[in-house]
Design a protein around this motif. Structure first.
Motif, PDB file in Angstrom:
ATOM      1  N   PHE A  56       0.814  -1.209   0.000  1.00  0.00           N
ATOM      2  CA  PHE A  56       0.000   0.000   0.000  1.00  0.00           C
ATOM      3  C   PHE A  56       0.852   1.264   0.000  1.00  0.00           C
ATOM      4  O   PHE A  56       0.573   2.220  -0.726  1.00  0.00           O
ATOM      5  CB  PHE A  56      -0.920  -0.007   1.227  1.00  0.00           C
ATOM      6  N   SER A  60       0.682   4.044  -2.939  1.00  0.00           N
ATOM      7  CA  SER A  60       0.141   5.383  -2.697  1.00  0.00           C
ATOM      8  C   SER A  60       1.202   6.442  -2.917  1.00  0.00           C
ATOM      9  O   SER A  60       0.904   7.546  -3.370  1.00  0.00           O
ATOM     10  CB  SER A  60      -0.373   5.536  -1.265  1.00  0.00           C
ATOM     11  N   TYR A  66      -4.487   7.921  -1.687  1.00  0.00           N
ATOM     12  CA  TYR A  66      -4.554   6.766  -0.807  1.00  0.00           C
ATOM     13  C   TYR A  66      -5.783   5.897  -1.035  1.00  0.00           C
ATOM     14  O   TYR A  66      -5.779   4.717  -0.750  1.00  0.00           O
ATOM     15  CB  TYR A  66      -4.544   7.232   0.650  1.00  0.00           C
ATOM     16  N   CYS A  68      -8.422   6.529   0.694  1.00  0.00           N
ATOM     17  CA  CYS A  68      -8.979   6.472   2.043  1.00  0.00           C
ATOM     18  C   CYS A  68      -9.573   7.824   2.411  1.00  0.00           C
ATOM     19  O   CYS A  68      -9.030   8.863   2.060  1.00  0.00           O
ATOM     20  CB  CYS A  68      -7.909   6.133   3.079  1.00  0.00           C
ATOM     21  N   ALA A  88     -19.580   4.241   5.863  1.00  0.00           N
ATOM     22  CA  ALA A  88     -18.804   3.071   5.469  1.00  0.00           C
ATOM     23  C   ALA A  88     -19.372   2.413   4.213  1.00  0.00           C
ATOM     24  O   ALA A  88     -18.626   2.024   3.310  1.00  0.00           O
ATOM     25  CB  ALA A  88     -18.762   2.064   6.622  1.00  0.00           C
ATOM     26  N   GLU A  92     -17.399   2.158   0.726  1.00  0.00           N
ATOM     27  CA  GLU A  92     -17.229   0.850   0.101  1.00  0.00           C
ATOM     28  C   GLU A  92     -17.637   0.927  -1.365  1.00  0.00           C
ATOM     29  O   GLU A  92     -16.914   0.504  -2.266  1.00  0.00           O
ATOM     30  CB  GLU A  92     -18.138  -0.139   0.840  1.00  0.00           C
ATOM     31  N   PHE A  96     -13.524   3.350  -1.513  1.00  0.00           N
ATOM     32  CA  PHE A  96     -12.671   3.958  -0.501  1.00  0.00           C
ATOM     33  C   PHE A  96     -12.720   3.169   0.802  1.00  0.00           C
ATOM     34  O   PHE A  96     -13.727   2.538   1.115  1.00  0.00           O
ATOM     35  CB  PHE A  96     -13.124   5.393  -0.210  1.00  0.00           C
ATOM     36  N   ALA A  97     -11.638   3.206   1.529  1.00  0.00           N
ATOM     37  CA  ALA A  97     -11.642   2.690   2.884  1.00  0.00           C
ATOM     38  C   ALA A  97     -11.717   3.895   3.819  1.00  0.00           C
ATOM     39  O   ALA A  97     -11.590   5.033   3.379  1.00  0.00           O
ATOM     40  CB  ALA A  97     -10.381   1.885   3.159  1.00  0.00           C
ATOM     41  N   LEU A  98     -11.916   3.642   5.083  1.00  0.00           N
ATOM     42  CA  LEU A  98     -11.980   4.735   6.046  1.00  0.00           C
ATOM     43  C   LEU A  98     -10.788   4.693   6.981  1.00  0.00           C
ATOM     44  O   LEU A  98     -10.340   3.624   7.390  1.00  0.00           O
ATOM     45  CB  LEU A  98     -13.260   4.629   6.880  1.00  0.00           C
ATOM     46  N   THR A  99     -10.285   5.863   7.302  1.00  0.00           N
ATOM     47  CA  THR A  99      -9.249   5.976   8.321  1.00  0.00           C
ATOM     48  C   THR A  99      -9.860   6.740   9.480  1.00  0.00           C
ATOM     49  O   THR A  99     -10.377   7.835   9.280  1.00  0.00           O
ATOM     50  CB  THR A  99      -8.031   6.726   7.773  1.00  0.00           C
ATOM     51  N   MET A 100      -9.845   6.142  10.646  1.00  0.00           N
ATOM     52  CA  MET A 100     -10.587   6.743  11.740  1.00  0.00           C
ATOM     53  C   MET A 100      -9.724   7.131  12.916  1.00  0.00           C
ATOM     54  O   MET A 100      -8.835   6.374  13.315  1.00  0.00           O
ATOM     55  CB  MET A 100     -11.626   5.736  12.234  1.00  0.00           C
ATOM     56  N   SER A 119      -4.032  14.813   8.633  1.00  0.00           N
ATOM     57  CA  SER A 119      -3.271  15.084   7.419  1.00  0.00           C
ATOM     58  C   SER A 119      -1.929  14.363   7.415  1.00  0.00           C
ATOM     59  O   SER A 119      -1.203  14.395   6.429  1.00  0.00           O
ATOM     60  CB  SER A 119      -3.077  16.581   7.243  1.00  0.00           C
ATOM     61  N   LEU A 121      -2.014  11.162   8.130  1.00  0.00           N
ATOM     62  CA  LEU A 121      -2.471   9.785   7.953  1.00  0.00           C
ATOM     63  C   LEU A 121      -2.877   9.574   6.494  1.00  0.00           C
ATOM     64  O   LEU A 121      -2.963  10.529   5.728  1.00  0.00           O
ATOM     65  CB  LEU A 121      -3.654   9.519   8.888  1.00  0.00           C
ATOM     66  N   PRO A 122      -3.110   8.347   6.129  1.00  0.00           N
ATOM     67  CA  PRO A 122      -3.460   8.080   4.736  1.00  0.00           C
ATOM     68  C   PRO A 122      -4.888   8.498   4.426  1.00  0.00           C
ATOM     69  O   PRO A 122      -5.815   7.701   4.578  1.00  0.00           O
ATOM     70  CB  PRO A 122      -3.297   6.561   4.624  1.00  0.00           C
ATOM     71  N   LEU A 146      -7.009  19.199   1.093  1.00  0.00           N
ATOM     72  CA  LEU A 146      -7.704  18.058   1.681  1.00  0.00           C
ATOM     73  C   LEU A 146      -9.168  18.422   1.904  1.00  0.00           C
ATOM     74  O   LEU A 146      -9.505  19.148   2.829  1.00  0.00           O
ATOM     75  CB  LEU A 146      -7.037  17.724   3.028  1.00  0.00           C
TER      76      LEU A 146
END
Lengths: 336, 336
Positions: A56, A60, A66, A68, A88, A92, A96-100, A119, A121-122, A146
């Motif tokens: 990954f 990226s 990313y 995400c 979510a 999906e 995209f995935a989620l970064t929490m 900022s 994080l991915p 962003l």
DNA sequence: TTGCGAAATGACAACGTTGTCATTTCGTTA
DNA sequence: TAACGAAATGACAACGTTGTCATTTCGCAA
């Protein structure tokens, strides 16, 4: 050496195993059509055999994105599950995935801090779930590259926001009362610091004032049934109280129980409306009319807003997701 | 050109602006003590001025780790909020962010698929939240280099698992009844496919059988109050029914309402215990004794288990988080 | 068989960071 | 002042992927 190496399998390893170049492996994965079938098979077998998985970080880094979306939970309340569910699911769907990350209990976190942490994080964009006021709300400026969406009923000067239409929901409920001949509506609030409670109160006040009615002093609750019960005991003694709007269903139920214990009937003596429409889960044959917000939809909208704004992070919009009045039988029509 | 460049600011840009080498910038950020104060200041001003933010992808690529734990939500239920809260708080505390994906509504997802998807995302380890059975549960093998913890009451052959002690909680409740002179306990289940319901039923059955009592036919509910109410109507006609264990509080409340409507009193005629201890939020002066699970703690444990296993992904453990019986007055002591 | 254009493949650089090791600078002592 | 060791800094490679452009291979017509 003797045992298996911990080292990760890279495309290069696969390339060597398959007897092709590294770039061909890359192609076999990302643009299968540009690779001869026989080659593709060789590559896939090699990948399988070695247990290759795309790295990954490297990917990226090269791509500059990313896939995400960041989610900052300033507050994790009941309705939040459905909202997260919506976020979510929509993520999906769009790949995209989620970064929490989450504000820690007790700790204070400003929007600026949250943005700075996120900022690093991915993430390609971010969603802030903000149900209480923060110090730097008005002065906050999102990173220019962003896309940032804030889920909050407040309007923000520079960021896109998405919210349930709390005020509108409260207004709707009040008008429902008033249109049925009620001359006034009492209000029981939730926890003071909750924006949703504040907005519901604002909508209630506005609806009454729009008809030239002086809003009575609101009663302070804390979301739980017991506080509604206490409020109900007070209201039972007010002869002019025919309609009660409680900021959530639990308190509404408390009110109803108090009224019953005081010998009053809902809806014959007093009409009640709540918020969230979840009483039916707990109370059999529930009669409570309630304003329901579509939290899931809220999450979906927030995510879509972020994704739509990825290319133009400085764009700004305001989305309101309307509530729905779920009608049962806790409101009496006085005109009848 | 004329307008600002979209291009991200890199350490190199900062280095040039500050008149130092790239590596010095890196050091100023990661090992501040190894850099002279005057240099550090120059670097920080340059960072500030240019709006530098560490590039996550490059950093993780070099370091070989992400500082993120993956969370797969196979199912998003009520208690899940608190669990996520626990996971997120614990992650925060240990300096990890969360990467989340979710099974889409309606779609089927196996553990293997989830693992494959996750392993292409920025994660050092992962947590699966699994509240229903999946096809490949027994055959699933986690990636050897990615610590995997499954939150589920089932035991898994190779992965670590963390769970509420659902069975133990149900047993506890039954014994509470039996120790107070009840000769039998009726059970109302939740949705069939929910593992928590299955386990609660198993515990109930086991507790009775341990005392040589033949468990009566369990009643089928669906978590909501109405199904509890229906069950309550049935139970009200059984003269031997003095104790009812409902798989959640909502159904327990339904039972109590049905009993009341049939002229029976709780606890004088029938005793009731529920699960989750959340009725007090909705019902004023709630009397329901209930088994409460510490979902937050569950999340914390799961995260800690992952982090602890990062260096030894193939380690395996089983953690049970015990429940607590929150005692109110819905159970009568028949020995008195 | 030869030649040609298109398709398939490969070599190499680049993304932005950190680790390694070499070099410079500094403060101290002889 | 010179010399020394320690502290501070720098040059360069490497992480694993994808984009660019060059090269090889292929299928087909002449």
């Amino acid at each position: 050496m003797t045992t298996m190496d911990k080292k990760n399998v890279s495309m290069n390893d696969v390339a060597i195993a398959a007897g092709v170049s590294l770039k061909t492996v890359s192609r076999a994965i990302n643009e299968p059509d540009s690779v001869r079938e026989s080659t593709r098979d060789k590559v896939h077998s090699a990948m399988e055999a070695l247990g290759f998985r795309t790295n990954f970080a490297a990917r990226s880094l090269k791509l500059g994105r990313y896939g995400c979306i960041g989610v900052v939970l300033f507050h994790l309340s009941g309705g939040a599950v459905d909202m997260i569910d919506g976020i979510a699911d929509a993520a999906e769907e769009r790949g995209f995935a989620l970064t929490m990350i989450k504000k820690r209990a007790g700790e204070k976190m400003t929007l600026a801090e949250a943005a700075r942490r996120m900022s690093q994080l991915p993430v390609d964009g971010m969603i802030f779930n903000l149900r209480q006021m923060v110090d730097d709300f008005d002065t906050f400026e999102a990173p220019k590259d962003l896309k940032t969406v804030i889920i909050t009923p407040m309007e923000h000067p520079t960021c896109s926001t998405v919210s349930d239409d709390q005020e509108g929901g409260a207004r709707m409920a009040c008008e429902y009362f008033l249109n049925r001949g009620h001359k006034n509506v009492y209000f029981i609030s939730g926890k003071k610091e909750a924006l949703s409670s504040q907005c519901r109160m604002k909508g209630w006040r506005a609806a009454l004032e729009a008809r030239g009615i002086e809003p009575p002093e609101p009663l302070q609750g804390d979301w739980n049934a017991d506080s509604g019960y206490a409020a109900g005991l007070v209201l039972a003694d007010k002869p002019d109280c025919t309609a009660v709007l409680a900021a959530n269903d639990c308190m509404a139920n408390g009110v109803m129980m108090a009224l019953r214990d005081k010998g009053l009937s809902v809806p014959d003596d007093v009409s009640v409306i709540g918020f969230d429409d979840e009483l039916y889960k707990t109370i059999p044959n529930s009669i409570l009319t309630s304003v329901k917000f579509r939290h899931r939809e809220l999450g979906v909208r927030a995510l879509n807003e972020v994704v739509a704004g990825l290319e133009a992070p400085s764009s700004r919009s305001r989305t309101l997701v309307s509530g729905v009045l779920v009608e049962r039988s806790s409101v009496k029509d006085l005109r009848a």
